[in-house]
Design an enzyme around this catalytic site. Sequence first.
Site, mmCIF file in Angstrom:
data_model
loop_
_atom_site.group_PDB
_atom_site.id
_atom_site.type_symbol
_atom_site.label_atom_id
_atom_site.label_comp_id
_atom_site.label_asym_id
_atom_site.label_seq_id
_atom_site.Cartn_x
_atom_site.Cartn_y
_atom_site.Cartn_z
ATOM 1 N N CYS A 120 0.878 -1.186 0.000
ATOM 2 C CA CYS A 120 0.000 0.000 0.000
ATOM 3 C C CYS A 120 0.906 1.224 0.000
ATOM 4 C CB CYS A 120 -0.935 0.003 1.211
ATOM 5 S SG CYS A 120 -2.081 -1.391 1.263
ATOM 6 N N ALA A 128 1.440 4.248 -1.925
ATOM 7 C CA ALA A 128 1.289 5.671 -2.256
ATOM 8 C C ALA A 128 1.385 6.542 -1.000
ATOM 9 C CB ALA A 128 -0.047 5.900 -2.952
ATOM 10 N N PRO A 129 2.051 7.719 -1.136
ATOM 11 C CA PRO A 129 2.653 8.295 -2.349
ATOM 12 C C PRO A 129 4.081 7.832 -2.629
ATOM 13 C CG PRO A 129 2.799 9.869 -0.565
ATOM 14 C CD PRO A 129 2.059 8.675 -0.004
ATOM 15 N N GLY A 157 6.841 7.299 -0.241
ATOM 16 C CA GLY A 157 7.973 7.712 0.582
ATOM 17 C C GLY A 157 8.795 6.548 1.107
ATOM 18 N N LYS A 158 8.116 5.533 1.635
ATOM 19 C CA LYS A 158 8.847 4.384 2.185
ATOM 20 C C LYS A 158 9.433 3.518 1.070
ATOM 21 C CE LYS A 158 5.402 3.425 5.019
ATOM 22 N NZ LYS A 158 4.750 4.754 5.048
ATOM 23 N N ASP A 207 -0.346 -0.022 -5.295
ATOM 24 C CA ASP A 207 -1.484 0.588 -4.603
ATOM 25 C C ASP A 207 -2.732 0.366 -5.439
ATOM 26 O OD1 ASP A 207 -3.035 2.144 -2.688
ATOM 27 O OD2 ASP A 207 -1.102 2.961 -2.068
ATOM 28 N N ASP A 222 -4.849 -4.475 -5.992
ATOM 29 C CA ASP A 222 -5.669 -4.503 -4.786
ATOM 30 C C ASP A 222 -5.001 -5.428 -3.781
ATOM 31 O OD1 ASP A 222 -7.577 -4.867 -2.813
ATOM 32 O OD2 ASP A 222 -9.262 -5.003 -4.203
ATOM 33 N N CYS A 254 -0.525 4.460 10.870
ATOM 34 C CA CYS A 254 -0.323 5.799 11.439
ATOM 35 C C CYS A 254 -1.469 6.131 12.395
ATOM 36 C CB CYS A 254 -0.185 6.858 10.344
ATOM 37 S SG CYS A 254 -1.591 6.957 9.211
#
Length: 450
Positions: A264, A266-267, A269-270, A288, A315, A386
């Site tokens: 998953c 987006a966007p 960074g990881k 994503d 998915d 998060c």
Amino acid sequence: MTEGPNGRELALGILMEVTGQEEYSHIALRNVLEKYRYLSKQERAFLTRLTEGTLEWMLHLDYIINQFSSVKVHKMKPVIRSLLRMSVYQLKFMDRVPASAVCNEAVKLAGRKGFGSLKGFVNGVLRSIARNLSQIQYPDRDDTLTYLSVMYSMPEWIVEDWLKTYGRDMTERILQAFLEKEPLSIRPNLERIAPDRLKEALEQQGITVTQAAWPDYALRIENYNYLGAIPEFSQGLFQVQDISSMLAVELAEPKEGSLCIDVCAAPGGKSLHLAEKLHGTGIVEARDLTDYKVALIEENRIRAGAKNIRAFPWDACICHEASKGAADLVLADLPCSGLGVLGKKTDLKYRMSREQQKELAVLQRRILEVVQSYVKPGGILIYSTCTIHKGENEENAEWFLRHFPFEAVSLDSGMPAGLNIETAGRGYIQLLPGIHETDGFFIGVFRREL
């Protein structure tokens, strides 16, 4: 002022989009700032503070308005409701804005928006509040739930849950942390620039740069106009990323040549961080749900110049058969309630409910059940969110270890100096705002049995 809509009118439009059309606040604000790039730095700062502050303090503002208005907030016309909220925010929290200017501009805006018949109502309510602002009666501190909800503008159901989990003192520290504006955390692209060189380049543009608590390469910036105006951002020399997110990648310890799957992403960074850790070797598959989200990943990949990332739509609830048993590392930073990042996305607290939290916890289990099959024997799965909700975090981690052939990996050796969390030895940590100087973030590290 520049010709065109002024800051207050733009702010009102954003508030209407967020509260009436359910647009996310950071997206609505970003769109306006991009459309009106001619706004000065001061005007952009005013607009940003007014919109974000009004949304952040909305429950508190409604509590004040209801003491002075014959029409309760929930019964008002949507435009008038938003107009009063943003005006009371200025009266209460923006000391440099004269009360007369707040009232006069609100009355003018009511007229411009087609509510000339309510100009007197708007004027009367605001002037009454302005005269009596210091006399407002707030809930008694002994009424813990109501007091914390009103004073920190947090829905009661969230406060109630946190009180049960964390107790009053820690809950109040968390609530206070969400209201404190923090500098933006950035991760230098270490393949292309050293942190000290990036710091120097940014400071030469008048940007305030400080060292983050951890990791040692992370920086924090403030007093900039907008990201697109910083050449080093456009050149891919740094990525916006919270230090909690950086820590998730650090604890993953990706090895050169690895196949990493970010389910998953987006966007991105990881994914970019993982790719950097691989030093150009291996591959990061960044997936994503939609083409739009994959386009965001691709945009960041191109900007950063990362060549060992492959982004495509998938998915996460559906098994990708070719990935079974193939991945050295799976990063599952899954959809969650987002209640750990309320300092950045202030409107999330008004969108979420207990029922939605439960549904998200079920969704997370569905995804984990699928993506665990991608991990090869001895490989690593990172589970992160998060949020600071136990049902989405600790309880899901425990469920996962009961149902699948994985063992928790002790995090003690990989934790930054000074960051001591009791559960690290058990393979997971819960970072808390106000306690750990970071977003609210959960990280669990699990190794597939051989």
